[in-house]
Scaffold this motif. Structure first.
Motif: not given
Length: 361
Positions: A50-54
């Motif tokens: 979930a954190s990758l694109f952020a």
């Protein structure tokens, strides 16, 4: 200009993020350039946390082709069929692919058959080992590409020796450096850092991914034992995928300074690289980032996609040889590590050059 950008695995996004930002910057200047981001895998891919694109400060894919297979032939066929459908529904002037995955080759073939120009980012890398699937992917993709964006003069030379016309080759620099430079002030210190009693510049970061390295269990165990011995009690921080950590646990190696951890987010892993005394890895990408950060790096492989990392950078190749690893660790302990320098155009402006070239064409 409409550009379809293809990603086939998590590491691809680290090289796509700066291109996306450069396109958006050009749009803000009134340039008519648009992109569509395609991921050949599924939305359920666990590597796309979930954190990758952020962390990368980019939006997620516009579409997931949903293709997944452990059989390379089935994977190639599935991606080609799905990507042909994608291009029929969303036409493009250029298909941009990165690296040397099956998805890279498959989408390049489909684009070329539809008379769409192909841009290959990180073109010209070679291992000169045709038994490696990635080498086949590289050769085919480079052969089909209208734009070959290279990271260094060695890649240029490889393309020249294969008969590639010079007007298709563009020496733009290392796109991965764009990402680490952009994020250097955004890196996140992990909450567990102090819990483990770690101190900056006083631990070794270990990353392992290659299945081939794990296959020879006796040699892999000797490599780990050498690393632990030569670390001389210094903490070894090892964020690893479960298949690697499970292989290490099976060896029943007991070392209080070896910390096996889960894979980290991009910004957290970047912090661990940036603050390490040294890095031991089998990843070419990590070696490139280490060269930019000025961190001593030991690569457990006989070649590097970008030889600049060991010719003038902070990287040393030791292959899979425990004795050579030990000698190299001794050099680190004595403070005799070479002073690396940045290769030309590894300056964080690679994506800008790529987008400008595409706009000019």
């Amino acid at each position: 200009m409409k550009i379809t950008i293809v990603a086939g695995a998590r590491p691809n996004f680290m090289k796509i993020a700066p291109i996306v930002r450069a396109i958006e910057a050009a749009q803000a200047q009134g340039k008519r350039i648009f992109y569509r981001l395609v991921y050949t895998g599924t939305e359920r891919d666990s590597s796309l946390d979930a954190s990758l694109f952020a962390d990368l400060n980019m939006k997620g894919p516009d579409v997931y082709l949903g293709v997944n297979s452990n059989n390379s032939t089935e994977l190639t066929a599935g991606i080609m069929i799905a990507f042909e459908r994608e291009l029929a529904e969303n036409p493009a002037h250029v298909v941009l692919v990165v690296d040397d995955l099956t998805s890279t080759m498959s989408c390049a073939i489909v684009a070329k058959k539809q008379n769409i120009k192909v841009a290959h980012v990180v073109a010209g890398t070679r291992s000169f080992d045709m038994s490696m699937p990635k080498e086949v992917n590289r050769m085919i993709t480079d052969g089909l590409s209208d734009y070959l964006f290279t990271a260094g003069m060695i890649a240029n030379r490889n393309l020249n020796q294969s008969g590639t016309e010079n007007e298709h080759v563009y020496y733009v620099g290392n796109i991965l450096v764009d990402t680490i430079r952009y994020n250097r002030n955004r890196l996140l210190r992990p909450m567990w850092f102090s819990v483990l009693g770690l101190k900056e510049q006083n631990y070794i970061l270990l990353t392992i991914n290659r299945h081939a390295l794990l296959a020879n269990k006796a040699n892999f165990k000797e490599l780990l034992e050498t690393l632990i011995e030569k670390a001389n009690g210094m903490p070894i921080v090892a964020p690893l995928h479960s298949y690697v950590s499970d292989a290490i646990k099976e060896m029943q190696i007991k070392a209080p300074n070896l910390h096996l951890l889960l894979p980290q987010s991009y910004l957290t892993f970047g912090f661990l690289m940036n603050k390490a005394k040294a890095i031991v890895t089998d990843s070419g990408n990590v070696a490139e980032e280490a060269t930019f950060l000025g961190i001593p790096c030991i690569t457990l492989n006989t070649y590097a996609e970008h030889p600049e990392t060991w010719k003038i950078g902070t990287n040393e190749l030791v292959g899979e040889n425990p004795s050579v690893l030990g000698e190299t660790m001794d050099k680190l302990a004595k403070g005799e590590w070479k002073q690396g320098i940045l290769p030309e155009r590894w300056d964080g402006r690679t994506a800008e050059r790529i987008v400008q070239i595409l706009l000019n064409e």
